[in-house]
Structures are given as C-alpha cells and as structure tokens.
Design a protein around this motif. Structure first.
Motif, PDB file in Angstrom:
ATOM      1  N   LYS A 451       1.331   3.995  -5.821  1.00  0.00           N
ATOM      2  CA  LYS A 451       0.993   4.732  -4.596  1.00  0.00           C
ATOM      3  C   LYS A 451      -0.152   5.705  -4.846  1.00  0.00           C
ATOM      4  CE  LYS A 451       4.164   5.617  -1.574  1.00  0.00           C
ATOM      5  NZ  LYS A 451       5.355   6.102  -0.831  1.00  0.00           N
ATOM      6  N   ASP A 452      -0.155   6.327  -6.025  1.00  0.00           N
ATOM      7  CA  ASP A 452      -1.243   7.241  -6.346  1.00  0.00           C
ATOM      8  C   ASP A 452      -2.567   6.494  -6.495  1.00  0.00           C
ATOM      9  OD1 ASP A 452       0.364   9.452  -6.281  1.00  0.00           O
ATOM     10  OD2 ASP A 452       0.720   9.511  -8.434  1.00  0.00           O
ATOM     11  N   GLY A 455      -3.812   5.521  -3.200  1.00  0.00           N
ATOM     12  CA  GLY A 455      -4.358   6.707  -2.540  1.00  0.00           C
ATOM     13  C   GLY A 455      -5.750   7.018  -3.028  1.00  0.00           C
ATOM     14  N   ASN A 458      -8.258   4.903  -1.454  1.00  0.00           N
ATOM     15  CA  ASN A 458      -8.561   5.287  -0.070  1.00  0.00           C
ATOM     16  C   ASN A 458      -9.247   6.652   0.009  1.00  0.00           C
ATOM     17  OD1 ASN A 458      -7.432   2.969   0.970  1.00  0.00           O
ATOM     18  ND2 ASN A 458      -5.381   3.857   1.102  1.00  0.00           N
ATOM     19  N   GLN A 460      -8.091   9.507  -1.324  1.00  0.00           N
ATOM     20  CA  GLN A 460      -7.158  10.621  -1.292  1.00  0.00           C
ATOM     21  C   GLN A 460      -7.036  11.239  -2.677  1.00  0.00           C
ATOM     22  OE1 GLN A 460      -3.490   9.119   0.250  1.00  0.00           O
ATOM     23  NE2 GLN A 460      -4.468   8.216   2.053  1.00  0.00           N
ATOM     24  N   ALA A 462      -4.926  12.267  -5.739  1.00  0.00           N
ATOM     25  CA  ALA A 462      -3.649  11.775  -6.263  1.00  0.00           C
ATOM     26  C   ALA A 462      -3.097  12.721  -7.319  1.00  0.00           C
ATOM     27  CB  ALA A 462      -3.837  10.391  -6.877  1.00  0.00           C
TER      28      ALA A 462
END
Length: 467
Positions: A451-452, A455, A458, A460, A462
């Motif tokens: 998930k990190d 992210g 994208n 984001q 992390a």
C-alpha cells in the motif's frame, strides 16, 4: 547375507544366521535350472524359515528399473532389518545386457547402483566373488563398474526410468510373502497402482481440483486457458485470475507452489491415515482474500506441475523450473503485458521466487515499466534471487525488490553470500522459522509495504512499514 545361487540356498536353507537373497529369471520354474526351488514361496525351512528371499522374474528382458525397484522395496528394507555383519555377493552377470542366455538388460551402471546400496550394510564389509555370465564383454564391463564402486567411486548416473508391470507385480507378490517374516516390508506400498488406476485419483489431483473450486466459488476466479499443448498438459487448472484482469489498474501476480498436508496416523505400523484429523494448509488463502478485498486484480499461479508421460520424465529439477518459467512468460506476454494495468505487484513464495526472477530477466524492459514491487518470501533453506546482470535491472532491484525471510536466515547472520542484502530495496526479518507459517506471519508487513509503494506511485507520501 549372500547373493545368489540355488546351491547356496540349499546349503543354508535351515540356517537363520544367513540371509540368502536372489533375483533371477524364473518363468514359473521352467527356466534353468528349473523346479520350484527359487520361487517366491521358497523362503527357507525349519529355523531358517524367512531367511531366504527369492525375486523370481516371470519373463526375460528385466532391466535396471526392475532390479532397483526390487532393491528399494524389499531387498534393502529386509537387509537393513537383518543387519548383517558381512555381505557376500555372488557376482553372476547372467542378467547383464548382452548375455544371450539370461536375456535380461541390466547395465553396468545398474550393477554399480546395487553394489553401492549393499556397501552401506555391515559397515562396508562386502566380498564380491565373480561367478556366472556368458558374454565376456558384458562380464568385464559389469565387473569393472562394480569394482569402481568398491574402490569408492560413485555409480554412473542412470536415466529416468520406471519399473515394468511384470516387475512391480512380482515385487508386490514377494513383499506380501516376505511381510510374514519382516516388519520392514510394506506390501501395501508395493501394490501396483495399475490395479486401480482407472478408478483412482492422486492426492495432488484432488487438492488442485479443490483449490480451483474454492477460488471460483469464493472469489469468482476463472481458469486461464493456456493455448500451448505442453503448458496445458502440465499446468491446466493451476493458473486462475479474477474477472477484472484486463481492466484493473492494479494486478497482483502471486506465484507459489503447493500447500502442505498435515496427516494424523491411526496406525503408524500400517500408515493408515485418520482422515477427520488430517487437513491441507493453504498458504495462499489469506493472501488471496486480502488482494480481492482491496479490489486489485489477481493472477494466482500454482507451479506444482502435473506428471508427464514416462518418455518425457525429466532428469532433475532444472527441467521443472523451465516449465514454470515458460508458463509465467506466457501469462505475462498474453495477459498482463496487454492489460490496462500500470501497477503490477509480483509476489513469489518459496520455489516460485526463482521462476519470477527468471521472468524479470526475460522481460526486463516491459516489467521495469509496470512492476512497482517485487516481493520474495524465502524460507531458511532458500536464498533470494537477483534477476539478470544488466546495470538497469540491478538498479531497478535495489529500488523495488523486497525480501521477507525468517529472522534466523543465514543472510541476517552474515553467513550467506556476501552482498545479498545490498541487492534489494528492503529485507524484512520475520520472527517465524517455519516456511508454512512464514507468509502468514509476513502478511501485515506485505500489506503495508504494498500500500505504501502504491501510494508512492500515485505521488503520496508513504510511511515506512514496521516489520
């Protein structure tokens, strides 16, 4: 303990201090020297009852596979139970390939392997006495192979082979007879499967069918057809995907081998299985549930291959690995590469790690663009793999390749190959020494890391996961 000769059997027929063993062409007593002495029922008499073992071949043409099958199933178990102080081999090479009287097909390598097994008895005290044989070339070549083993050389490698139906039937009948006298002989294990082959299913077949049914009914996953006859024969029903494979922006490619069977025995003497207390451990179950819950597309690949026909049996693990690499390459080229996904997570577990690493080497350019995370879950006996030798691929691995392994793995203790930790982005030690539970204990770390990384892809910020 002594091999072979009907005169020798007569000399020690009632003597329990000598174990007599013979493998010979018999043909129901019509082959020389004829008569019932040497049949499978000829097991000694009086105090020597049970101390004579005859393997009477019913026809000519018996070869290495047949003789070694008899050695593995009845001769060596009985010999080890008897525990001789001395082994005397009556080295008659009548059964050697090329002997026109014996008309059997035992090669020098076959004789060498039998000698090698016998050399493990009696602390290596083995006497070989040259006896029969009617072809000088066959005798000399066979005797040379046996002598080399006695001098400490390893036997020559044998090709893949399977015992004939006549041999397996004979060995089964001998095992039933000898199991009256020896606890080490398991007659049930010698029973030819051909007796029930048309109505039987192997355990791997049953488990793979169950897994296919479970993935379809629980997660609506479908079988991916393999439009290649060789791959379909080995991996049909073992490559499954979610229906959104071609449309989803995120794909998880999960490559593993098989689950583990845990069986409780009702009787250790007969190996009877207590069915209600036995079960399959599916190491991928939790992973599949998490991936589908997150809404990612999933390709689940079980790389435990189906057996091939006798003439195609591979000699070692290398050819099995080649099949695994081929099916992975097929899936990448025909599905994942052509999908809309811009984020691919590749997860290899156990033996699946090597196949995935080879895929990265084969398809480096395309995979470096799509794959955001490459995770290897390796047990204590395995080492992480690094794909290719190109500088671009090495750099990519340092940024995207992650290792999950037991905290007691040699690489964490500085005992593995030097530099292994520097070849990957992160190495997470997991406090779990057992391979079966390893991926389950690593799941929280795997989930957070994926998930990190997604992210980061994208844009984001992390947070670093905590192992």
């Amino acid at each position: 303990m002594q091999f072979p000769g009907n005169g020798t059997q007569r000399a020690f027929n009632d003597d329990p201090s000598v174990l007599y063993i013979s493998l010979h062409r018999y043909e129901e007593g019509i082959f020389y020297p004829c008569g019932p002495f040497g049949s499978l029922e000829s097991c000694g008499e009086g105090p020597g009852l049970g101390y004579s073992l005859n393997v009477p071949w019913p026809c000519p043409g018996m070869g290495d596979a047949d003789y070694l099958h008899a050695f593995q199933r009845v001769i060596m178990p009985i010999a080890m139970e008897f525990a001789p102080e001395l082994v005397i081999i009556s080295a008659g090479f009548d059964a050697a390939e090329g002997d026109e009287l014996g008309q059997c097909l035992v090669t020098p390598a076959g004789y060498a392997h039998m000698t090698h097994m016998l050399s493990g008895l009696a602390g290596g005290k083995v006497v070989v006495a040259l006896e029969g044989g009617y072809n000088l070339d066959s005798i000399s070549n066979s005797a040379l192979a046996v002598t080399r083993v006695l001098l400490g050389q390893a036997p020559d490698e044998l090709p893949p082979m399977v015992a004939s139906a006549e041999a397996t039937e004979t060995v089964w009948l001998v095992a039933k007879q000898q199991s009256r006298f020896w606890k080490s002989v398991d007659a049930a294990a010698c029973e030819p499967r051909e007796e029930v082959d048309k109505i039987s299913f192997s355990i791997p077949e049953i488990l793979k069918a169950h897994r296919q049914y479970y993935l379809y009914t629980t997660h609506e996953m479908m079988q991916i057809p393999l439009m290649n006859e060789a791959l379909e024969s080995r991996f049909s029903g073992q490559v499954m995907s979610t229906p959104d494979l071609l449309e989803n922006n995120t794909i998880v490619l999960f490559v593993h081998e098989f689950g583990n069977l845990r069986m409780e025995l009702e009787s250790s003497a007969r190996c009877d299985v207590h069915l209600h207390n036995s079960y399959l451990i599916d190491l991928s179950k939790e992973m599949v549930e998490w991936v589908t819950k997150e809404g990612y597309a999933l390709v689940d690949m079980n790389l435990f291959p189906k057996p091939v026909e006798k003439q195609n049996v591979t000699r070692n693990r290398q050819n099995i690995d080649e099949s695994a690499k081929d099916v992975l390459t097929y899936i990448w080229d025909n599905l994942i590469q052509l999908s809309d996904a811009s984020r691919v997570i590749v997860l290899g577990h156990g033996p699946g790690c090597r196949a995935v690493t080879e895929l990265l080497t084969r398809r480096a350019v395309g995979m470096m663009k799509k794959v955001k995370v490459f995770i290897q879950v390796v047990g204590l006996q395995d080492s992480p793999h690094t794909p290719g030798n190109s500088e671009d691929l090495r750099t990519w691995c340092k940024q995207n390749s992650v290792i999950m392994s037991p905290a007691t793995h040699p690489m964490h203790l500085g005992k593995d190959k030097p530099g292994v930790l520097k070849k990957h982005s992160r190495v997470f030690p997991i406090d779990e020494p057992h391979s079966v539970q390893l991926i389950q204990r690593a799941m929280p770390v795997i989930r957070d890391y994926i998930k990190d990384k997604l992210g980061e892809a994208n844009g984001q910020v992390a947070a670093a996961p905590v192992p």
